[in-house]
Design a protein around this motif. Structure first.
Motif, short mmCIF file in Angstrom:
data_model
loop_
_atom_site.label_atom_id
_atom_site.label_comp_id
_atom_site.label_asym_id
_atom_site.label_seq_id
_atom_site.Cartn_x
_atom_site.Cartn_y
_atom_site.Cartn_z
N HIS A 72 0.81 -1.22 0.00
CA HIS A 72 0.00 0.00 0.00
C HIS A 72 0.84 1.27 0.00
O HIS A 72 0.30 2.37 0.14
N LEU A 73 2.15 1.13 -0.13
CA LEU A 73 3.03 2.28 -0.30
C LEU A 73 3.55 2.28 -1.73
O LEU A 73 4.03 1.26 -2.22
N ASN A 74 3.47 3.43 -2.41
CA ASN A 74 3.89 3.52 -3.80
C ASN A 74 5.42 3.48 -3.88
O ASN A 74 6.09 4.34 -3.28
N PRO A 75 6.00 2.53 -4.59
CA PRO A 75 7.47 2.40 -4.59
C PRO A 75 8.21 3.51 -5.32
O PRO A 75 9.42 3.65 -5.17
N VAL A 76 7.52 4.32 -6.14
CA VAL A 76 8.21 5.32 -6.95
C VAL A 76 8.15 6.73 -6.35
O VAL A 76 8.72 7.66 -6.91
N PHE A 77 7.48 6.91 -5.20
CA PHE A 77 7.43 8.20 -4.54
C PHE A 77 8.07 8.09 -3.15
O PHE A 77 7.98 7.05 -2.49
N THR A 78 8.66 9.18 -2.70
CA THR A 78 9.23 9.19 -1.35
C THR A 78 8.10 9.10 -0.33
O THR A 78 6.96 9.50 -0.60
N VAL A 79 8.44 8.60 0.85
CA VAL A 79 7.39 8.42 1.86
C VAL A 79 6.88 9.77 2.36
O VAL A 79 5.69 9.90 2.68
N GLY A 80 7.76 10.78 2.40
CA GLY A 80 7.31 12.11 2.81
C GLY A 80 6.27 12.66 1.86
O GLY A 80 5.25 13.24 2.28
N TRP A 81 6.49 12.49 0.56
CA TRP A 81 5.54 12.97 -0.43
C TRP A 81 4.21 12.25 -0.27
O TRP A 81 3.14 12.87 -0.37
N GLN A 82 4.25 10.93 0.00
CA GLN A 82 3.01 10.16 0.11
C GLN A 82 2.21 10.55 1.34
O GLN A 82 0.97 10.61 1.29
N ILE A 83 2.88 10.81 2.45
CA ILE A 83 2.16 11.24 3.65
C ILE A 83 1.56 12.62 3.44
O ILE A 83 0.40 12.88 3.80
N ALA A 84 2.34 13.52 2.82
CA ALA A 84 1.83 14.87 2.56
C ALA A 84 0.66 14.85 1.59
O ALA A 84 -0.28 15.66 1.70
N GLU A 85 0.68 13.90 0.64
CA GLU A 85 -0.41 13.82 -0.34
C GLU A 85 -1.75 13.55 0.33
O GLU A 85 -2.79 14.02 -0.15
#
Length: 544
Positions: free
Chosen positions: A104-117
């Motif tokens: 459930h975590l996108n492998p091509v984006f940083t984790v910070g970007w995904q949380i901020a999204e």
């Protein structure tokens, strides 16, 4: 005003498959109030995750279908809302922590970007979202949150990825948090921190917490009420203490009886003679990070050595180094007198039969394009001397039965199973090779308690029958107590303590070991309350 923050009434869900209709949830009723923690307890396939997925509108339809019921949020039936209305609720009003973080975590984006999204999707400015994401990374216990913000999911351990999922779910301060096995992959100290964090956030916001779990210790630690599910139906409800001390349904009694940590600890094993495997002065560097710092390890024939420690302590790195899945930077590894570090590819291939591994994350270790039959029988295609082809089907059925699955499940694919069921398939695949040493990297952490007990008994029986040895990496200390002969405690890439299981559990020498034991959860709510108090006192003493 609505009677409850969230209420499920007469919910039924079925799935149409090639083998027929599966009634996953049947006339289920439960409710959740503001500031309350409700635990839905049950084994894999009991319907607990399906009912939560229905709340989040995450059931694929088809093949799934909600055949009856209502799901009320503040009195409004979400099943009658439009897709746009449901999307506005998900994340902002109701958030979910999934069991399998890597999926459930996108492998091509940083984790910070995904949380901020999560926050920018619901209207928060990017700069404020990024600042809150860094704060959340700190609050869920990730080291160096500013550095972690720019990393990708594959750069974190399994436990750390679960913490990232929790940070993402908490981003919008939801009214309801659905946590589907949120601490399954976490070590005991981080598990305690995460549960404490969830309680703290509840007190701050009045959020309702729906906890889906097979872990009685987690229920004892945090739950106010419990709903016990079996076969898609609710069989018992009550507060946590009532259900544990006075269970009414036979299924609930079976779950409680299967909880680990109450059996007799094994006596110290005989360590005389030649070791099966010996690792000496192992070091592993990743760029500037020193993951293993001079680790020594000995495993005797027929012995189970457990490795415990927090996420990032080097447990999995040690396992991969021993099997040469990730070569150590320096050191020696001898198996039956042979130096594994000097073997060529052909010689190493011959030893793969003897040295098998059950990985922590079955979603990543099982090929999604292969059926269960193909996954298990692949070992015999690679090593045809193990078993004649005409015996493959019977042996697959036998192995599936041994790990608590049905033989007819051999025609299914990995995505058609729960997380716990996928791990059982991975164990069956390792057993197909008839190995001498099995490295179990959190191999039973995703299993419900009764199946966990069955698998541990299976592994113990194979050890007695076949002389198998195990390197057993785990954060579940009650399981280690029941199963291991010796325990190695790791921290920051080093061994801080080791010894027989009785000595480690009854007379630990190091404060770090004592902190791990204090953080372990007991299924009895009263014992757990006392343990929580002792843990807080120990933390205060250490900080002082």
């Amino acid at each position: 005003m609505a009677d409850h923050l969230l209420e499920v009434r007469d919910l039924s869900v079925e799935f149409h498959t090639a083998a027929g209709t599966v009634k996953a949830v049947q006339n289920v009723n439960w409710y959740l109030d503001r500031g309350e923690t409700l635990a839905i307890l049950g084994e894999s396939g009991s319907g607990k995750s399906v009912s939560a997925s229905a709340v989040m509108n995450l059931i694929d339809m088809p093949p799934g279908k909600i055949t009856s019921g209502a799901i009320l949020l503040n009195g409004k039936d979400m099943l009658k809302m439009s897709a746009e209305e449901r999307r506005a609720i998900n994340g902002a009003k109701i958030a979910m922590i999934f069991q399998d973080p890597l999926a459930h975590l996108n492998p091509v984006f940083t984790v910070g970007w995904q949380i901020a999204e999560m926050m920018t999707t619901h209207g928060r400015p990017r700069d404020k979202a990024a600042a809150r994401a860094r704060d959340l990374l700190h609050r869920v216990g990730l080291p160096e949150p500013d550095l972690a913000f720019g990393k990708y999911p594959h750069q974190f351990s399994g436990g750390q990825r679960q913490r990232l999922m929790i940070a993402m779910a908490l981003a919008c301060k939801p009214d309801i948090l659905i946590a589907d096995e949120p601490t399954t992959a976490l070590d005991v100290t981080v598990q305690a921190q995460v549960l404490a964090l969830l309680e703290e956030l509840q007190q701050e916001t009045g959020m309702g917490l729906l906890l889906i779990t097979h872990d009685l210790g987690v229920v004892a630690e945090i739950a106010d009420r419990v709903v016990v599910m079996n076969g898609g139906q609710i069989v018992e409800t009550g507060n946590a203490s009532e259900v544990y001390h006075n269970p009414q349904h036979p299924y609930t009694k079976k779950l409680i009886a299967a909880a680990p940590g109450s059996g007799e600890m094994p006596e110290e094993s005989d360590r005389r003679g030649e070791p099966l495997l010996r690792a000496t002065d192992l070091h592993k560097y990743y760029s500037a990070f020193h993951a293993l710092k001079g680790v020594d390890l000995t495993i005797m024939p027929g012995e189970t050595v457990a490795v415990v420690g927090e996420s990032g302590s080097g447990k999995s790195t040690l396992a991969r180094a021993i099997l040469r899945l990730d070569d150590p930077s320096s050191g020696q590894i001898h198996y039956r007198g042979k130096d594994l570090m000097t073997l060529g590819p052909r010689e190493l291939f011959g030893l793969r039969r003897d040295l098998q591994m059950v990985f922590q994350d079955p979603t990543q270790s099982l090929n999604p394009r292969m059926t269960v039959f193909q996954l298990i029988s692949e070992a015999w295609a690679i090593h045809p001397e193990i078993l004649p082809r005409k015996q493959w089907r019977d042996r697959v059925a036998e192995l599936l039965t041994k790990v608590g699955l049905k033989p007819e499940m051999a025609v299914r694919y990995p995505h058609q199973f729960s997380g716990g069921q996928r791990q059982r398939i991975a164990i069956a695949r390792a057993l197909a090779m008839e190995p001498k040493l099995i490295v179990c990297d959190e191999a039973v952490s995703a299993l419900d308690v009764s199946i966990q007990a069955q698998v541990i008994e299976l592994l113990a029986g194979l050890r007695r029958e076949m002389g198998l040895s195990y390197l057993f990496i785990a954060h579940d200390l009650p399981v280690v107590r029941d199963f291991a002969d010796r325990v190695i405690v790791m921290k920051s890439g080093e061994i801080v303590e080791e010894g027989p299981v009785r000595q480690i559990f009854e007379a630990p020498r190091k404060d770090y070991t004592r902190a791990l034991l204090a953080a372990s959860l007991d299924p009895d709510p009263e014992i757990q309350a006392a343990r929580r108090t002792a843990r807080m006192e120990l933390e205060m003493a250490v900080s002082a």
